[in-house]
Design a protein around this motif. Structure first.
Motif, mmCIF file in Angstrom:
data_model
loop_
_atom_site.group_PDB
_atom_site.id
_atom_site.type_symbol
_atom_site.label_atom_id
_atom_site.label_comp_id
_atom_site.label_asym_id
_atom_site.label_seq_id
_atom_site.Cartn_x
_atom_site.Cartn_y
_atom_site.Cartn_z
ATOM 1 N N GLY A 265 34.897 26.858 -46.629
ATOM 2 C CA GLY A 265 35.528 26.530 -47.915
ATOM 3 C C GLY A 265 36.950 26.023 -47.801
ATOM 4 O O GLY A 265 37.307 25.010 -48.403
ATOM 5 N N LEU A 266 37.790 26.714 -47.048
ATOM 6 C CA LEU A 266 39.195 26.340 -46.937
ATOM 7 C C LEU A 266 39.359 24.998 -46.241
ATOM 8 O O LEU A 266 40.066 24.118 -46.728
ATOM 9 C CB LEU A 266 39.973 27.435 -46.197
ATOM 10 N N ILE A 267 38.687 24.822 -45.106
ATOM 11 C CA ILE A 267 38.836 23.576 -44.353
ATOM 12 C C ILE A 267 38.216 22.404 -45.110
ATOM 13 O O ILE A 267 38.689 21.280 -45.030
ATOM 14 C CB ILE A 267 38.282 23.708 -42.913
ATOM 15 N N ARG A 268 37.194 22.684 -45.875
ATOM 16 C CA ARG A 268 36.570 21.654 -46.715
ATOM 17 C C ARG A 268 37.592 21.117 -47.709
ATOM 18 O O ARG A 268 37.726 19.909 -47.886
ATOM 19 C CB ARG A 268 35.376 22.278 -47.438
ATOM 20 N N ASP A 269 38.326 22.017 -48.324
ATOM 21 C CA ASP A 269 39.349 21.619 -49.295
ATOM 22 C C ASP A 269 40.476 20.839 -48.621
ATOM 23 O O ASP A 269 40.956 19.837 -49.150
ATOM 24 C CB ASP A 269 39.897 22.862 -50.007
ATOM 25 N N VAL A 270 40.874 21.276 -47.437
ATOM 26 C CA VAL A 270 41.930 20.584 -46.689
ATOM 27 C C VAL A 270 41.486 19.160 -46.337
ATOM 28 O O VAL A 270 42.251 18.202 -46.499
ATOM 29 C CB VAL A 270 42.322 21.373 -45.413
ATOM 30 N N LEU A 271 40.242 19.006 -45.865
ATOM 31 C CA LEU A 271 39.754 17.673 -45.496
ATOM 32 C C LEU A 271 39.655 16.768 -46.727
ATOM 33 O O LEU A 271 39.968 15.578 -46.644
ATOM 34 C CB LEU A 271 38.415 17.754 -44.771
ATOM 35 N N LYS A 272 39.266 17.306 -47.850
ATOM 36 C CA LYS A 272 39.212 16.508 -49.081
ATOM 37 C C LYS A 272 40.602 15.985 -49.434
ATOM 38 O O LYS A 272 40.774 14.808 -49.755
ATOM 39 C CB LYS A 272 38.635 17.323 -50.239
ATOM 40 N N ARG A 273 41.599 16.855 -49.367
ATOM 41 C CA ARG A 273 42.968 16.425 -49.692
ATOM 42 C C ARG A 273 43.487 15.429 -48.668
ATOM 43 O O ARG A 273 44.125 14.439 -49.021
ATOM 44 C CB ARG A 273 43.887 17.631 -49.803
ATOM 45 N N TYR A 274 43.199 15.679 -47.369
ATOM 46 C CA TYR A 274 43.639 14.771 -46.319
ATOM 47 C C TYR A 274 43.014 13.383 -46.495
ATOM 48 O O TYR A 274 43.712 12.364 -46.486
ATOM 49 C CB TYR A 274 43.299 15.327 -44.924
ATOM 50 N N LEU B 31 47.858 14.358 -51.958
ATOM 51 C CA LEU B 31 47.449 15.748 -52.154
ATOM 52 C C LEU B 31 47.649 16.596 -50.903
ATOM 53 O O LEU B 31 47.690 17.813 -50.979
ATOM 54 C CB LEU B 31 45.967 15.818 -52.558
ATOM 55 N N TYR B 32 47.747 15.952 -49.753
ATOM 56 C CA TYR B 32 47.838 16.672 -48.484
ATOM 57 C C TYR B 32 49.289 16.895 -48.059
ATOM 58 O O TYR B 32 49.710 18.022 -47.860
ATOM 59 C CB TYR B 32 47.085 15.909 -47.395
ATOM 60 N N SER B 33 50.042 15.818 -47.937
ATOM 61 C CA SER B 33 51.387 15.913 -47.361
ATOM 62 C C SER B 33 52.356 16.718 -48.222
ATOM 63 O O SER B 33 53.268 17.341 -47.687
ATOM 64 C CB SER B 33 51.953 14.527 -47.065
ATOM 65 N N VAL B 34 52.154 16.736 -49.530
ATOM 66 C CA VAL B 34 53.064 17.508 -50.386
ATOM 67 C C VAL B 34 52.947 19.004 -50.079
ATOM 68 O O VAL B 34 53.918 19.740 -50.236
ATOM 69 C CB VAL B 34 52.819 17.247 -51.892
ATOM 70 N N GLU B 35 51.788 19.422 -49.622
ATOM 71 C CA GLU B 35 51.585 20.835 -49.289
ATOM 72 C C GLU B 35 51.755 21.112 -47.805
ATOM 73 O O GLU B 35 52.355 22.092 -47.403
ATOM 74 C CB GLU B 35 50.184 21.270 -49.726
#
Length: 131
Positions: free
Chosen positions: A50-59, A69-73
């Motif tokens: 779940g967590l890595i899925r969300d990270v890959l979506k933002r990346y 969505l990725y770099s701001v966090e």
């Protein structure tokens, strides 16, 4: 006066935006979870994707030209540095690409965009090798 043809269309827009990215990542991880040839990379991930899925979506949203969505966090991706603890050789790269290419085929309708995205992702996957 600028026309629509004067403005470069991002890959994010070409493939269908957030809905396509979300589906692409979901299909990618479904393949990683089920394909025998993906066991080598599935073992590198937590039981709960779940967590890595969300990270890959933002990346991928940001990487394809969508909202930041990725770099701001997370800041700069530093992909090789973030993956250095994992042994990534040809077999791991190929397993990742097998999952991603299957997901691309299933989710990106525009053949030219799919081919362009595959080429970019292939280069990225090859660059991630550290063994």
């Amino acid at each position: 006066m600028m026309t629509d043809s004067d403005v470069a269309i991002s890959m994010f827009e070409r493939i269908g935006g957030s809905a396509t990215i979300d589906l692409l990542v979901d299909r990618f991880y479904e393949r990683m979870d089920t394909l025998p040839e993906a066991k080598v990379i599935r073992a590198m991930h937590a039981a709960d994707l779940g967590l890595i899925r969300d990270v890959l979506k933002r990346y991928l949203t940001e990487w394809t030209g969508g909202p930041r969505l990725y770099s701001v966090e997370k800041g700069h991706p530093r992909l090789r540095q973030r993956h250095i603890g994992f042994a990534i050789g040809d077999a791991e790269r190929d397993a990742w690409l097998t999952c991603m290419r299957g997901a691309l085929e299933e989710t990106v309708a525009d053949a030219a965009a799919r081919q362009d995205l595959d080429k970019a992702l292939s280069g990225l996957a090859d660059w991630m090798r550290n063994r």
